[in-house]
Design a protein around this motif. Structure first.
Motif: not given
Length: 51
Positions: A25, A28-29, A40-41, A43-44, A47
């Protein structure tokens, strides 16, 4: 985790999975600095399911 796994082993694997998801993450950010908090949340969470 499987029922045959000890609590300590399961905790270690969980910690590794969370650490790997956090690192992914972060990358990614860094590549997408304008990403929203929701993106973002998501994506986390995605993952976490990969590890």
């Amino acid at each position: 985790m499987p029922s045959w796994m000890t609590n300590g082993h399961a905790a270690n694997l969980t910690a590794i999975a969370v650490t790997d998801a956090i690192k992914a993450t972060d990358l990614y950010y860094a590549e997408n600095p304008r990403a929203t908090a929701i993106a973002i949340e998501q994506y986390f969470k995605n993952r976490l399911s990969f590890f």
